[in-house]
Design a protein around this motif. Structure first.
Motif, short mmCIF file in Angstrom:
data_model
loop_
_atom_site.label_atom_id
_atom_site.label_comp_id
_atom_site.label_asym_id
_atom_site.label_seq_id
_atom_site.Cartn_x
_atom_site.Cartn_y
_atom_site.Cartn_z
N CYS A 178 0.83 -1.20 0.00
CA CYS A 178 0.00 0.00 0.00
C CYS A 178 0.87 1.26 0.00
N GLY A 179 1.91 1.25 0.83
CA GLY A 179 2.78 2.43 0.93
C GLY A 179 3.47 2.75 -0.38
N VAL A 180 4.00 1.73 -1.05
CA VAL A 180 4.69 1.95 -2.32
C VAL A 180 3.72 2.46 -3.38
N ALA A 181 2.54 1.84 -3.45
CA ALA A 181 1.56 2.24 -4.47
C ALA A 181 1.08 3.67 -4.25
N VAL A 182 0.74 3.99 -3.01
CA VAL A 182 0.23 5.33 -2.72
C VAL A 182 1.32 6.39 -2.87
N GLY A 183 2.56 6.03 -2.52
CA GLY A 183 3.65 6.99 -2.66
C GLY A 183 3.82 7.49 -4.08
N THR B 190 -2.41 2.77 -13.12
CA THR B 190 -2.03 1.40 -12.72
C THR B 190 -1.60 1.26 -11.27
N THR B 191 -1.33 2.36 -10.57
CA THR B 191 -0.84 2.25 -9.20
C THR B 191 -2.00 2.17 -8.21
N VAL B 192 -2.91 1.23 -8.46
CA VAL B 192 -4.10 1.05 -7.63
C VAL B 192 -3.98 -0.17 -6.72
N GLY C 110 4.04 5.60 3.12
CA GLY C 110 4.48 5.77 1.74
C GLY C 110 4.28 7.18 1.25
N MET C 111 3.15 7.76 1.60
CA MET C 111 2.86 9.12 1.18
C MET C 111 3.86 10.11 1.77
N LEU D 111 12.85 7.63 -11.46
CA LEU D 111 13.64 6.45 -11.78
C LEU D 111 13.85 5.57 -10.54
N ALA D 112 14.06 6.20 -9.39
CA ALA D 112 14.22 5.43 -8.16
C ALA D 112 12.92 4.72 -7.79
N ALA D 113 11.79 5.42 -7.94
CA ALA D 113 10.50 4.80 -7.63
C ALA D 113 10.22 3.61 -8.54
N ALA D 114 10.62 3.72 -9.81
CA ALA D 114 10.44 2.60 -10.73
C ALA D 114 11.19 1.36 -10.24
N SER D 115 12.40 1.55 -9.75
CA SER D 115 13.19 0.42 -9.24
C SER D 115 12.51 -0.24 -8.04
N VAL D 116 12.00 0.58 -7.12
CA VAL D 116 11.34 0.03 -5.93
C VAL D 116 10.10 -0.76 -6.32
N VAL D 117 9.30 -0.22 -7.23
CA VAL D 117 8.06 -0.89 -7.64
C VAL D 117 8.35 -2.24 -8.29
#
Length: 402
Positions: free
Chosen positions: A13-18, A105-107, A139-140, A161-167
């Motif tokens: 949830c944290g990663v998606a909402v962030g 898509t980040t749902v 995450g927010m 780019l960093a968020a893409a790696s985490v996801v």
């Protein structure tokens, strides 16, 4: 729902909402990097939230029809691709389009909520929802701090780019650890899309939750969209990382939402909702001196945003508890209706907040927040009067008159 699974779902949830919130802290950096105005750069924030609203309507209902593990993994992979495209965007239109894909898509958090609600007993549902919401809040908050600081050090592209790696790493972890689930319906996709609207028209409790959260979340989004412009403007002259540091003050919300969930389990959602709306109205007055700048203004922003964050998120716990209790076999569809309305309000709030700031400055943003909270309170009062009238037993004299 053992502790390990709860923590993993909370992290998801944290990663998606962030991904929805981190662009708010780097709007000034995007404007400078792409040689455009801050108002135009804020379209990246609006596009993300608009895409998220569309994802609520188009993708979340499939949570009742598809197995959760492969569905969540595919969604996270698509989000990672959108973040990579945003980080490499050569112009604002490309960034806005990629941001819309990320939002769409980040749902994952809205798939996880109904999943978790079905794995716990009714008397623990509020507490579990509060725990998952703590992950979303973390995450927010961390996303704003992370993006503001990293963007200031490197560039506005680095947070994407960093968020893409985490996801993408999280997608790999979930593909191996998330338990298998059984779909609750085999309805065709067009029927699933129509169902949230039918539920919204049929269920009064759902409509109530939608109105409360849409108005409160609109005010919340307006404040956080405008505060980046205020802190980096002439009143404060701070960098983008200041927005992330201010957001960290809201970390106390992570402690408040589990407590709010337990209160909802004990006393029901109505009392918590009313208290939260009153707190939002109070936060508008607390935030108003933020226009003064310097230490007094910064103190007002810290206190006001903390109160607003706690009130909005605690209200979310109460409203989702009310919504999930309506029908155990349609939780994703119910959540679709609820969260679509909430994020329509948030999208409108982001746009209104940016324009209120440009037109009337920070006092205009606070006035907008107060107006929205007053609207929610008026609706709550009307709803309570109607409930009282319907519950009141008919007096014999009434029957005689009729």
């Amino acid at each position: 729902m053992n502790r390990r699974l709860t923590l993993l779902l909370s992290l998801t949830c944290g990663v998606a909402v962030g991904n929805i919130y981190f662009p708010q802290a780097i709007v000034p950096l995007i404007a400078a990097g792409l040689d455009t105005s801050p108002g135009s750069a804020s379209l990246a924030v609006t596009a993300t939230q608009a895409g998220y609203t569309a994802g609520m309507f188009l993708l979340v209902p499939l949570g009742d029809r598809l197995r959760h593990r492969p569905y969540l993994v595919v969604l996270l992979c698509l989000t990672g691709a959108g973040l990579l495209a945003a980080g490499c965007a050569p112009s604002l239109p490309v960034l806005v389009a990629a941001s819309a894909l990320v939002g769409l898509t980040t749902v994952a958090a809205q798939i996880v909520g109904p999943l978790a609600a079905g794995l716990v007993a009714d008397e623990r549902r509020g507490a579990v929802i509060g725990t998952l919401l703590s992950g979303s809040i973390g995450g927010m908050l961390l996303a704003r701090t992370f993006s503001g600081t990293l963007g200031e050090w490197l560039s506005w592209r680095a947070p994407y780019l960093a968020a893409a790696s985490v996801v993408l790493v999280l997608a790999a972890v979930l593909s191996r650890t998330l338990p298998s689930t059984t779909p609750s319906t085999s309805r065709p996709y067009p029927s699933l899309l129509a169902e949230p609207l039918r539920l919204l028209l049929a269920e009064r409790a759902l409509r109530r939750s939608c109105v409360y959260q849409a108005t409160v979340f609109a005010g919340f989004s307006a404040v956080w969209t405008a505060v980046a412009l205020l802190l980096t403007g002439p009143a404060y002259g701070l960098g983008a990382e200041s927005v992330g540091l201010l957001a960290l003050v809201g970390a106390a919300t992570m402690l408040a939402t589990p407590r709010a969930g337990r209160l909802v389990d004990r006393h029901g959602p109505d009392r918590m909702t009313a208290a939260c709306v009153v707190a939002v109205l109070t936060s508008a007055a607390v935030l108003l001196p933020g226009t003064l700048g310097a230490a007094p203004g910064l103190a007002a922003l810290i206190a006001g945003t903390l109160l607003l964050d706690v009130a909005m998120q605690s209200g979310m716990v109460a409203n989702q508890s009310r919504v999930y209790a309506i029908d155990a076999n349609a939780r994703s569809r119910l959540n679709t209706a609820y969260m679509t309305c909430a994020y329509l309000g948030g999208t409108a709030g982001s746009w209104l907040g940016a324009h209120a700031y440009v037109t009337a400055g920070w006092p205009g943003v606070c006035g907008l927040l107060a107006t929205l909270a007053t609207t929610a309170l008026t609706y709550h009062g009307a709803t309570r009067r109607r409930q009282f009238s319907e519950a009141r037993p008919c007096h014999p004299s009434d029957s005689a008159v009729s």
